[in-house]
Design a protein around this motif. Structure first.
Motif, PDB file in Angstrom:
ATOM      1  N   UNK A 119       0.833  -1.205   0.000  1.00 30.60           N
ATOM      2  CA  UNK A 119       0.000   0.000   0.000  1.00 30.60           C
ATOM      3  C   UNK A 119       0.866   1.254   0.000  1.00 30.60           C
ATOM      4  N   UNK A 120       2.120   1.144   0.425  1.00 33.70           N
ATOM      5  CA  UNK A 120       3.002   2.296   0.499  1.00 33.70           C
ATOM      6  C   UNK A 120       3.830   2.394  -0.778  1.00 33.70           C
ATOM      7  N   UNK A 121       3.536   3.409  -1.568  1.00 38.55           N
ATOM      8  CA  UNK A 121       4.286   3.660  -2.794  1.00 38.55           C
ATOM      9  C   UNK A 121       4.960   5.011  -2.634  1.00 38.55           C
ATOM     10  N   UNK A 122       6.265   5.051  -2.854  1.00 44.29           N
ATOM     11  CA  UNK A 122       7.021   6.295  -2.719  1.00 44.29           C
ATOM     12  C   UNK A 122       6.986   7.044  -4.042  1.00 44.29           C
ATOM     13  N   UNK A 123       5.871   7.711  -4.304  1.00 44.76           N
ATOM     14  CA  UNK A 123       5.723   8.456  -5.544  1.00 44.76           C
ATOM     15  C   UNK A 123       6.431   9.798  -5.429  1.00 44.76           C
ATOM     16  N   UNK A 124       6.697  10.409  -6.586  1.00 42.57           N
ATOM     17  CA  UNK A 124       7.329  11.722  -6.603  1.00 42.57           C
ATOM     18  C   UNK A 124       6.863  12.477  -7.833  1.00 42.57           C
ATOM     19  N   UNK A 125       7.309  13.704  -7.935  1.00 41.14           N
ATOM     20  CA  UNK A 125       6.851  14.564  -9.019  1.00 41.14           C
ATOM     21  C   UNK A 125       8.026  15.070  -9.844  1.00 41.14           C
TER      22      UNK A 125
END
Length: 160
Positions: A119-125
């Motif tokens: 469930x933990x996704x280390x998304x970024x921009x």
């Protein structure tokens, strides 16, 4: 032996066991924290490498393109790029479990999708790209390759 020493011996054994257990727990936590920090640093390096490539391609003449390969963590199965200015086609996401995360994390536009599911996704921009297929999910086991093409509207990211 004296009776006082025999009475103190079980207390010393229990104290020694407790001290050893605490030392082992602290050591185990330190190792886990170090591993997690290493993974976060690798994801940060990926973000920096991707943004540097986008910035470079933004400075070259329109029509120029290149294939770029980026290294990822071994737990990453896909990298999904999302163009927040276009509607999402959820059929492009390889695992429907991540549809909600990609839809709800509107501040992010790059999603490293791990395997197994978490469930933990280390998304970024990232800044300065657009997509034809939204989202674009690329297979990324240990590394992935994308095409970056400089167009008048910006940098187009596409699969190889």
């Amino acid at each position: 032996m004296k009776k006082g020493f025999l009475a103190e011996q079980p207390f010393l054994v229990i104290l020694a066991v407790v001290v050893i257990a605490v030392i082992l727990l602290i050591g185990f936590k330190f190792v886990l924290d170090s591993i997690n920090l290493g993974k976060k640093l690798e994801l940060h390096d990926l973000q920096e490498d991707l943004q540097s490539s986008l910035d470079y391609h933004n400075s070259i003449s329109p029509g120029s393109f290149s294939k770029q390969t980026f290294n990822t963590l071994s737990e990453i199965n896909y990298i999904c790029f999302v163009d927040r200015n276009k509607p999402l086609n959820l059929d492009n996401i390889p695992d429907e479990k991540y549809n909600f995360l990609i839809e709800s994390h509107t501040e992010s536009n790059v999603f490293p999708i791990p395997y197994p599911y978490t469930i933990q996704v280390n998304s970024f921009s990232l800044k300065g790209f657009f997509l034809d297929n939204n989202p674009l999910c690329v297979k990324a086991i240990n590394s992935f390759t994308i095409t970056l093409k400089r167009e008048s509207a910006g940098i187009k990211i596409s699969d190889v």
